[in-house]
Design a protein around this motif. Structure first.
Motif, short mmCIF file in Angstrom:
data_model
loop_
_atom_site.label_atom_id
_atom_site.label_comp_id
_atom_site.label_asym_id
_atom_site.label_seq_id
_atom_site.Cartn_x
_atom_site.Cartn_y
_atom_site.Cartn_z
N VAL A 67 0.84 -1.20 0.00
CA VAL A 67 0.00 0.00 0.00
C VAL A 67 0.87 1.25 0.00
O VAL A 67 0.63 2.19 -0.77
CB VAL A 67 -0.97 0.00 1.21
CG1 VAL A 67 -1.65 1.35 1.37
CG2 VAL A 67 -2.00 -1.11 1.05
N GLN A 68 1.90 1.25 0.82
CA GLN A 68 2.79 2.41 0.89
C GLN A 68 3.48 2.65 -0.46
O GLN A 68 3.55 3.79 -0.93
CB GLN A 68 3.84 2.20 1.98
CG GLN A 68 4.76 3.38 2.18
CD GLN A 68 5.75 3.15 3.29
OE1 GLN A 68 6.23 2.03 3.48
NE2 GLN A 68 6.04 4.19 4.04
N ARG A 69 3.93 1.58 -1.09
CA ARG A 69 4.58 1.71 -2.39
C ARG A 69 3.61 2.22 -3.46
O ARG A 69 3.98 3.03 -4.30
CB ARG A 69 5.22 0.38 -2.80
CG ARG A 69 6.42 0.05 -1.92
CD ARG A 69 6.96 -1.33 -2.17
NE ARG A 69 7.40 -1.49 -3.56
CZ ARG A 69 7.67 -2.66 -4.11
NH1 ARG A 69 7.55 -3.77 -3.40
NH2 ARG A 69 8.07 -2.73 -5.36
N LEU A 70 2.37 1.75 -3.40
CA LEU A 70 1.37 2.23 -4.36
C LEU A 70 1.06 3.71 -4.13
O LEU A 70 0.89 4.48 -5.08
CB LEU A 70 0.09 1.40 -4.26
CG LEU A 70 0.14 0.03 -4.92
CD1 LEU A 70 -1.08 -0.80 -4.52
CD2 LEU A 70 0.22 0.16 -6.44
N GLU A 71 0.97 4.11 -2.87
CA GLU A 71 0.68 5.51 -2.56
C GLU A 71 1.81 6.43 -3.01
O GLU A 71 1.58 7.57 -3.39
CB GLU A 71 0.43 5.68 -1.07
CG GLU A 71 -0.91 5.12 -0.62
CD GLU A 71 -1.12 5.18 0.87
OE1 GLU A 71 -0.13 5.37 1.63
OE2 GLU A 71 -2.27 5.03 1.31
N GLN A 72 3.04 5.94 -2.96
CA GLN A 72 4.19 6.74 -3.39
C GLN A 72 4.31 6.80 -4.91
O GLN A 72 5.00 7.66 -5.43
CB GLN A 72 5.49 6.16 -2.80
CG GLN A 72 5.57 6.31 -1.31
CD GLN A 72 6.78 5.59 -0.72
OE1 GLN A 72 7.46 4.82 -1.40
NE2 GLN A 72 7.03 5.81 0.56
N GLY A 73 3.66 5.89 -5.58
CA GLY A 73 3.70 5.87 -7.04
C GLY A 73 4.77 4.91 -7.54
O GLY A 73 5.96 5.13 -7.31
N ALA A 74 4.36 3.86 -8.19
CA ALA A 74 5.30 2.91 -8.76
C ALA A 74 5.91 3.52 -10.01
O ALA A 74 5.38 4.47 -10.59
CB ALA A 74 4.60 1.59 -9.07
N SER A 75 7.01 2.95 -10.46
CA SER A 75 7.72 3.54 -11.59
C SER A 75 6.98 3.36 -12.91
O SER A 75 7.06 4.21 -13.78
CB SER A 75 9.14 2.97 -11.70
OG SER A 75 9.08 1.56 -11.85
N THR A 76 6.25 2.28 -13.06
CA THR A 76 5.52 2.05 -14.32
C THR A 76 4.11 1.55 -14.01
O THR A 76 3.82 1.11 -12.90
CB THR A 76 6.22 1.00 -15.19
OG1 THR A 76 6.18 -0.26 -14.51
CG2 THR A 76 7.66 1.39 -15.49
#
Length: 78
Positions: A17-26
């Motif tokens: 969830v944290q990684r998705l909120e930060q925005g994935a690279s692609t």
């Protein structure tokens, strides 16, 4: 995934969830993270459902045991 404990799955889900909120690279990375998150959430829900079932079973067993005791031997609150 079936070997993950509830705590491990929950921790990984929070990371996803944290990684998705930060925005994935692609977009592909985001989709992979989303799918992993869905699987982790389902795994956590399975653990919670199992715990709820076990608690109900224990409560039913205690209630049945209490009902089987003679009235004079029950540990009732006053």
């Amino acid at each position: 995934m079936t070997t993950l404990t509830y705590e491990q799955a929950r921790s990984e889900l929070l990371d996803v969830v944290q990684r998705l909120e930060q925005g994935a690279s692609t977009l592909e990375d985001s989709m992979n993270l989303w799918e992993r998150g869905e699987a982790l959430a389902a795994h956590c829900q399975t653990w919670l459902d199992g715990a709820r079932t076990r608690l109900r079973e224990v409560a039913a067993e205690r209630e049945a045991a209490s009902a089987e005791q003679p009235a004079g031997n029950r540990n009732e609150d006053v």
